[in-house]
Design a protein around this motif. Structure first.
Motif, short mmCIF file in Angstrom:
data_model
loop_
_atom_site.label_atom_id
_atom_site.label_comp_id
_atom_site.label_asym_id
_atom_site.label_seq_id
_atom_site.Cartn_x
_atom_site.Cartn_y
_atom_site.Cartn_z
N ARG A 34 0.82 -1.22 0.00
CA ARG A 34 0.00 0.00 0.00
C ARG A 34 0.85 1.27 0.00
NH1 ARG A 34 -5.21 -1.95 -0.90
NH2 ARG A 34 -5.64 -3.73 0.43
N ARG A 35 2.09 1.16 0.44
CA ARG A 35 2.94 2.35 0.55
C ARG A 35 3.31 2.85 -0.84
NH1 ARG A 35 8.43 3.27 1.01
NH2 ARG A 35 8.91 1.03 1.04
N VAL A 36 3.34 4.14 -1.00
CA VAL A 36 3.73 4.75 -2.27
C VAL A 36 5.22 5.05 -2.23
CG1 VAL A 36 3.40 6.70 -3.82
CG2 VAL A 36 1.45 5.74 -2.60
N PRO A 37 6.01 4.56 -3.20
CA PRO A 37 7.45 4.86 -3.21
C PRO A 37 7.68 6.30 -3.62
CG PRO A 37 6.83 3.74 -5.23
CD PRO A 37 5.60 3.77 -4.37
N PRO A 38 8.89 6.82 -3.39
CA PRO A 38 9.20 8.17 -3.90
C PRO A 38 9.03 8.19 -5.42
CG PRO A 38 10.91 7.40 -2.38
CD PRO A 38 10.04 6.22 -2.67
N LEU A 39 8.23 9.10 -5.92
CA LEU A 39 7.98 9.20 -7.36
C LEU A 39 8.46 10.55 -7.88
CD1 LEU A 39 4.35 7.73 -7.63
CD2 LEU A 39 6.50 6.55 -8.09
N SER A 40 9.12 10.51 -9.02
CA SER A 40 9.57 11.74 -9.66
C SER A 40 8.38 12.42 -10.34
CB SER A 40 10.64 11.42 -10.69
OG SER A 40 10.06 10.74 -11.80
N PRO A 41 8.54 13.67 -10.75
CA PRO A 41 7.44 14.32 -11.50
C PRO A 41 7.05 13.53 -12.74
CG PRO A 41 9.01 15.97 -10.74
CD PRO A 41 9.62 14.63 -10.41
N GLU A 57 -1.77 -1.05 -8.78
CA GLU A 57 -0.82 -2.09 -9.17
C GLU A 57 0.45 -1.49 -9.78
OE1 GLU A 57 -2.34 -3.55 -13.58
OE2 GLU A 57 -3.01 -4.68 -11.85
N TRP A 58 0.30 -0.39 -10.52
CA TRP A 58 1.48 0.29 -11.09
C TRP A 58 2.39 0.77 -9.97
CZ3 TRP A 58 4.06 4.91 -11.06
CH2 TRP A 58 4.91 5.18 -12.14
N THR A 59 1.80 1.37 -8.95
CA THR A 59 2.58 1.87 -7.83
C THR A 59 3.25 0.73 -7.08
OG1 THR A 59 1.09 3.75 -7.58
CG2 THR A 59 2.48 3.21 -5.69
N ALA A 60 2.53 -0.37 -6.87
CA ALA A 60 3.09 -1.52 -6.16
C ALA A 60 4.28 -2.10 -6.93
CB ALA A 60 2.02 -2.58 -5.96
N GLY A 61 4.15 -2.17 -8.24
CA GLY A 61 5.25 -2.69 -9.05
C GLY A 61 6.49 -1.83 -8.93
N ARG A 62 6.32 -0.51 -8.94
CA ARG A 62 7.47 0.40 -8.80
C ARG A 62 8.07 0.29 -7.41
NH1 ARG A 62 5.42 -0.04 -13.57
NH2 ARG A 62 6.68 1.10 -15.08
N LEU A 63 7.25 0.07 -6.41
CA LEU A 63 7.76 -0.08 -5.05
C LEU A 63 8.73 -1.25 -4.98
CD1 LEU A 63 7.55 0.89 -2.09
CD2 LEU A 63 5.71 -0.77 -1.79
N LEU A 64 8.35 -2.40 -5.56
CA LEU A 64 9.23 -3.57 -5.54
C LEU A 64 10.45 -3.35 -6.42
CD1 LEU A 64 6.85 -6.67 -5.64
CD2 LEU A 64 7.93 -5.58 -3.67
N ALA A 65 10.25 -2.81 -7.62
CA ALA A 65 11.37 -2.62 -8.53
C ALA A 65 12.40 -1.66 -7.95
CB ALA A 65 10.87 -2.12 -9.88
N SER A 74 24.01 2.90 -6.42
CA SER A 74 24.28 3.84 -5.34
C SER A 74 23.65 5.18 -5.68
CB SER A 74 25.80 4.00 -5.15
OG SER A 74 26.08 4.93 -4.14
N ALA A 75 22.43 5.36 -5.21
CA ALA A 75 21.70 6.60 -5.48
C ALA A 75 20.60 6.73 -4.44
CB ALA A 75 21.10 6.59 -6.88
N PRO A 76 20.23 7.95 -4.07
CA PRO A 76 19.12 8.13 -3.15
C PRO A 76 17.82 7.63 -3.77
CG PRO A 76 19.77 10.23 -4.10
CD PRO A 76 20.81 9.24 -4.51
N ALA A 77 16.90 7.22 -2.92
CA ALA A 77 15.65 6.64 -3.42
C ALA A 77 14.92 7.58 -4.37
CB ALA A 77 14.74 6.27 -2.24
N ASP A 78 14.94 8.88 -4.08
CA ASP A 78 14.22 9.82 -4.94
C ASP A 78 15.00 10.16 -6.21
OD1 ASP A 78 16.21 11.35 -3.83
OD2 ASP A 78 14.88 12.87 -2.97
N GLY A 79 16.20 9.57 -6.37
CA GLY A 79 16.97 9.78 -7.58
C GLY A 79 16.82 8.67 -8.60
N VAL A 80 16.06 7.64 -8.23
CA VAL A 80 15.85 6.49 -9.12
C VAL A 80 14.46 6.59 -9.72
CG1 VAL A 80 15.64 3.98 -9.24
CG2 VAL A 80 17.41 5.01 -7.82
#
Length: 220
Positions: A34-41, A57-65, A74-80
């Motif tokens: 259910r958690r939303v990962p950091p998403l870029s614009p 489901e799109w958000t869940a897939g990005r969370l796992l990926a 080696s990058a901050p979460a919001d940089g990926v």
């Protein structure tokens, strides 16, 4: 000569990262993501353009990926970022720039989400055993007569596994399961899975679904 096999795939534990053939793989129940990962614009624009039923489901897939990418880059979460190519396949960007590796693949069913990451082209696919009837109706399209004999048309697990293998393989090739491509990737064995060409494959059982992983051009 290939013969029909008992397609009882070994189970895979949900929620943790598995390693196979140089790839990393994770599968988890959709209800736990259910958690939303950091998403870029750019990612938020993609998300906003999706129909409401696809957004979770799109958000869940990005969370796992992104969890997998974070283990190797080696990058901050919001940089990926994980954004779609023109053909819809996911690509990884770090700091706004595409990176040639790692490669990622994502799949969903109603109950589960899976993601895979590898240094070479990779495909992952989930197919629920309950979808066997739908797979059976299109089996003549994506399975050759020899593959139909191998799979056995009345076994839900085998049909789901065959579909997941073909879908994962065409994802790794960045082609489509509804064109001619699936027939060009022969299934030579199901347990263990063996595909034609320079491909390695594995199939597991994720509760009530087959989970296939395909590496398109494995080294060595």
């Amino acid at each position: 000569m290939t013969t029909a096999v008992d397609a009882v795939f070994r189970p895979i534990a949900a929620g943790r990262v598995h390693r196979w053939g140089g790839a990393r793989l994770i599968v988890a129940p959709a209800r736990e993501l259910r958690r939303v990962p950091p998403l870029s614009p750019a990612e938020r624009r993609v998300l906003g353009a999706l129909p409401a039923w696809r957004q979770a489901e799109w958000t869940a897939g990005r969370l796992l990926a992104k969890r997998l990418v974070g283990e190797v880059v080696s990058a901050p979460a919001d940089g990926v970022e994980i954004l779609p190519r023109d053909d819809g396949s996911p690509r990884v960007l770090v700091g706004g720039r595409p990176v040639p590796a790692p490669h990622v693949s994502i799949s969903h069913t109603a109950g589960y989400v899976a993601a895979a990451l590898a240094p070479e082209p990779v495909g992952v696919d989930l197919c629920a055993f309950a979808s066997a009837d739908a797979v059976r109706r299109v089996a003549d399209h994506f399975l050759s007569p020899e593959e139909l004999t191998l799979v056995g048309g009345e076994r839900p697990a085998a049909l789901a596994g065959a579909w997941a293998l073909k879908e994962a393989a065409v994802k790794a090739d960045r082609s489509g399961v509804f064109g001619a491509a699936p027939r060009g990737i022969p299934i030579l064995g199901l347990r263990p899975p063996v595909l034609g060409g320079r491909r390695r494959a594995m199939v597991w059982r994720a509760d009530d679904a087959a989970l296939a992983l395909v590496l398109a051009h494995p080294g060595g």
